[in-house]
Design an enzyme around this catalytic site. Structure first.
Site, PDB file in Angstrom:
ATOM      1  CG  ASP A  19      -2.133   1.025   1.115  1.00 49.33           C
ATOM      2  OD1 ASP A  19      -3.158   0.537   1.089  1.00 49.33           O
ATOM      3  OD2 ASP A  19      -1.737   2.174   1.148  1.00 49.33           O
ATOM      4  CB  ILE A  20       0.715   4.345  -2.179  1.00 46.69           C
ATOM      5  CG1 ILE A  20       1.960   5.377  -2.635  1.00 46.69           C
ATOM      6  CG2 ILE A  20      -0.291   4.895  -1.853  1.00 46.69           C
ATOM      7  CD1 ILE A  20       3.022   4.647  -3.427  1.00 46.69           C
ATOM      8  CG  ASN A  25     -12.903  -0.838   3.664  1.00 41.82           C
ATOM      9  OD1 ASN A  25     -13.445  -1.260   4.712  1.00 41.82           O
ATOM     10  ND2 ASN A  25     -11.686   0.104   3.600  1.00 41.82           N
ATOM     11  CD  GLN A  42     -14.743  -0.382  -2.915  1.00 40.48           C
ATOM     12  OE1 GLN A  42     -16.047  -0.490  -2.759  1.00 40.48           O
ATOM     13  NE2 GLN A  42     -14.039  -1.283  -3.764  1.00 40.48           N
ATOM     14  CG  HIS A  77      -8.811  -2.784  -2.207  1.00 39.87           C
ATOM     15  ND1 HIS A  77      -9.868  -2.167  -2.927  1.00 39.87           N
ATOM     16  CD2 HIS A  77      -8.578  -2.143  -1.016  1.00 39.87           C
ATOM     17  CE1 HIS A  77     -10.007  -0.866  -2.376  1.00 39.87           C
ATOM     18  NE2 HIS A  77      -9.497  -0.966  -1.121  1.00 39.87           N
ATOM     19  CG  PHE A  78      -8.936  -9.262   0.468  1.00 41.09           C
ATOM     20  CD1 PHE A  78      -9.452  -9.431  -0.633  1.00 41.09           C
ATOM     21  CD2 PHE A  78      -9.757  -9.520   1.527  1.00 41.09           C
ATOM     22  CE1 PHE A  78     -10.688 -10.232  -0.781  1.00 41.09           C
ATOM     23  CE2 PHE A  78     -11.023 -10.643   1.236  1.00 41.09           C
ATOM     24  CZ  PHE A  78     -11.356 -10.561   0.080  1.00 41.09           C
ATOM     25  CG  HIS A  79      -6.603  -2.531   3.242  1.00 43.12           C
ATOM     26  ND1 HIS A  79      -5.836  -1.328   2.937  1.00 43.12           N
ATOM     27  CD2 HIS A  79      -7.902  -2.509   2.869  1.00 43.12           C
ATOM     28  CE1 HIS A  79      -6.740  -0.656   2.242  1.00 43.12           C
ATOM     29  NE2 HIS A  79      -7.956  -1.045   2.254  1.00 43.12           N
TER      30      HIS A  79
END
Ligand code: 5GP
Length: 139
Positions: A32-33, A88, A95, A101-103
């Protein structure tokens, strides 16, 4: 889902750079950025759907397998023994990128982040009807 490419599709296609950690025919994964913690990774399907429930069975299944494999590698590399997986769906649920996407977010002894939510007491009569409705709806 609009026909416009999401930022994550552009990452998959190599248009936007990322720090990649995993790729196969169905799944792509990268840092993740704006990480919540050291080793915060995103895991996404190559299929461009906004919501989890819109995904094909193949993408869903491959995501499940990849999440487990990538989580294991993150714990081994970072030393984190705890982590949260957050996913989300929809802007009201937080979201901001409309591509599933999954974190995976490692939690360290010194971490201060949390994901608080308020709970309420369950209404047992309503719960019984609701559980049956959801169950029957899948038949
Ligand atoms: P959401 O709030 O939709 O669940 O999370 C979207 C996540 O995508 C955020 O944590 C955000 O930092 C991350 N993100 C947004 N744009 C980019 C990008 O261009 N590259 C990377 N690596 N992550 C991004």
């Amino acid at each position: 889902m609009t026909s416009e490419k999401s930022i994550f599709t552009r990452i998959i296609e190599g248009e936007i750079p990322c720090f990649k950690v995993f790729e196969n025919d169905y799944v792509y994964s990268f840092l993740d950025i704006n990480p919540v913690s050291h080793g915060h990774v995103l895991v996404i399907p190559k299929e461009p759907a906004q919501f989890l429930h819109e995904l094909s069975p193949e993408s869903s299944s491959e995501l499940g397998k990849a999440l487990s494999i990538i989580s294991k590698s993150i714990t081994e590399v970072t030393g984190a023994t705890s982590y949260n997986i957050i996913q989300n769906n929809g802007s009201q649920a937080g979201q901001t990128v409309f591509h599933v996407h999954f974190h995976i977010i490692p939690k360290y002894p010194e971490s201060t982040h949390s994901f608080p939510w308020k709970t309420m007491e369950i209404d047992k009569k309503e719960a019984s009807e609701l559980a049956q409705k959801i169950s029957h709806n899948m038949e």
